[in-house]
Design a protein around this motif. Structure first.
Motif, PDB file in Angstrom:
ATOM      1  N   THR A 179      20.611   2.890 -30.051  1.00  0.00           N
ATOM      2  CA  THR A 179      20.406   2.036 -28.873  1.00  0.00           C
ATOM      3  C   THR A 179      20.626   2.790 -27.586  1.00  0.00           C
ATOM      4  O   THR A 179      20.377   2.281 -26.511  1.00  0.00           O
ATOM      5  CB  THR A 179      21.357   0.834 -28.919  1.00  0.00           C
ATOM      6  OG1 THR A 179      22.706   1.315 -28.998  1.00  0.00           O
ATOM      7  CG2 THR A 179      21.037  -0.063 -30.101  1.00  0.00           C
ATOM      8  N   GLN A 180      21.110   3.994 -27.657  1.00  0.00           N
ATOM      9  CA  GLN A 180      21.396   4.768 -26.461  1.00  0.00           C
ATOM     10  C   GLN A 180      20.583   6.045 -26.508  1.00  0.00           C
ATOM     11  O   GLN A 180      20.577   6.753 -27.517  1.00  0.00           O
ATOM     12  CB  GLN A 180      22.887   5.084 -26.430  1.00  0.00           C
ATOM     13  CG  GLN A 180      23.349   5.727 -25.162  1.00  0.00           C
ATOM     14  CD  GLN A 180      24.847   5.970 -25.206  1.00  0.00           C
ATOM     15  OE1 GLN A 180      25.419   6.101 -26.267  1.00  0.00           O
ATOM     16  NE2 GLN A 180      25.461   6.023 -24.051  1.00  0.00           N
ATOM     17  N   GLY A 181      19.896   6.339 -25.419  1.00  0.00           N
ATOM     18  CA  GLY A 181      19.092   7.548 -25.352  1.00  0.00           C
ATOM     19  C   GLY A 181      19.967   8.769 -25.180  1.00  0.00           C
ATOM     20  O   GLY A 181      21.168   8.684 -24.919  1.00  0.00           O
ATOM     21  N   SER A 182      19.390   9.921 -25.290  1.00  0.00           N
ATOM     22  CA  SER A 182      20.157  11.149 -25.119  1.00  0.00           C
ATOM     23  C   SER A 182      20.423  11.389 -23.638  1.00  0.00           C
ATOM     24  O   SER A 182      19.631  11.006 -22.781  1.00  0.00           O
ATOM     25  CB  SER A 182      19.398  12.328 -25.720  1.00  0.00           C
ATOM     26  OG  SER A 182      18.165  12.477 -25.086  1.00  0.00           O
TER      27      SER A 182
END
Length: 184
Positions: A156-159
């Motif tokens: 759910t969290q991008g890099s």
């Protein structure tokens, strides 16, 4: 390719004829070779009476055809019959003639048997290879990894960018003097 770019329909193979079924029950190549020679001689020389009788007690015929499962039933399916006077002989009755169709059926069966033997030998060699245990261990490890990743849930969290110690070590074309901004 079929009409309008469609592929042809895959139909199931036709049912085996009585002759094919009888021939396919034979698993001895030597039986098929002797049978092929007998039937070929009869097809090539239909007027020769010596080719229209098969003595079942002949040592070669007995060991290759009579003692092989499916040997005599295959000859009977081709049209040979037991001699009424002597059950030790198979004869070709008047009006029945061997053709190259029967010879081709035997040759096709020989090819089929060769493929089966080849396939079985390849499979036995493949199962005996030492790498198969390694492959199964690797596959099980890959499956465990797949299950572990799926248990973590969706990402759910991008890099995000991370600061490098000492700054970025990037060289541009201008630093090299290649991009002077002018032409020629």
């Amino acid at each position: 390719m079929g009409y309008a770019g469609y592929t042809a329909a895959k139909l199931p193979p036709p049912k085996a004829s009585a002759l094919q079924a009888a021939l396919w029950s034979i698993d001895n190549m030597e039986c098929l070779e002797v049978m092929s020679k007998l039937v070929r001689n009869t097809a090539v020389s239909p007027l020769e009476d010596k080719f229209k009788r098969i003595k079942l007690s002949n040592s070669k015929v007995k060991t290759t055809i009579v003692d092989t499962a499916g040997g005599v039933p295959s000859l009977l399916a081709m049209g040979w019959v037991y001699d009424n006077a002597d059950k030790d002989f198979l004869i070709l009755p008047k009006g029945v003639q061997m053709t190259m169709k029967e010879v081709r059926a035997i040759e096709d069966t020989k090819d089929r048997l060769k493929k089966q033997v080849s396939y079985q030998s390849r499979m036995s060699k493949a199962s005996a290879l030492p790498g198969n245990a390694d492959k199964s261990a690797i596959r099980s490890a890959m499956e465990a990894d797949r299950l572990e990743r799926s248990s973590r849930g969706p990402v759910t969290q991008g890099s995000t960018a991370q600061a490098l110690p000492g700054g970025a070590n990037i060289t541009t074309a201008g630093d090299m003097g290649l991009n002077s901004g002018g032409c020629c």
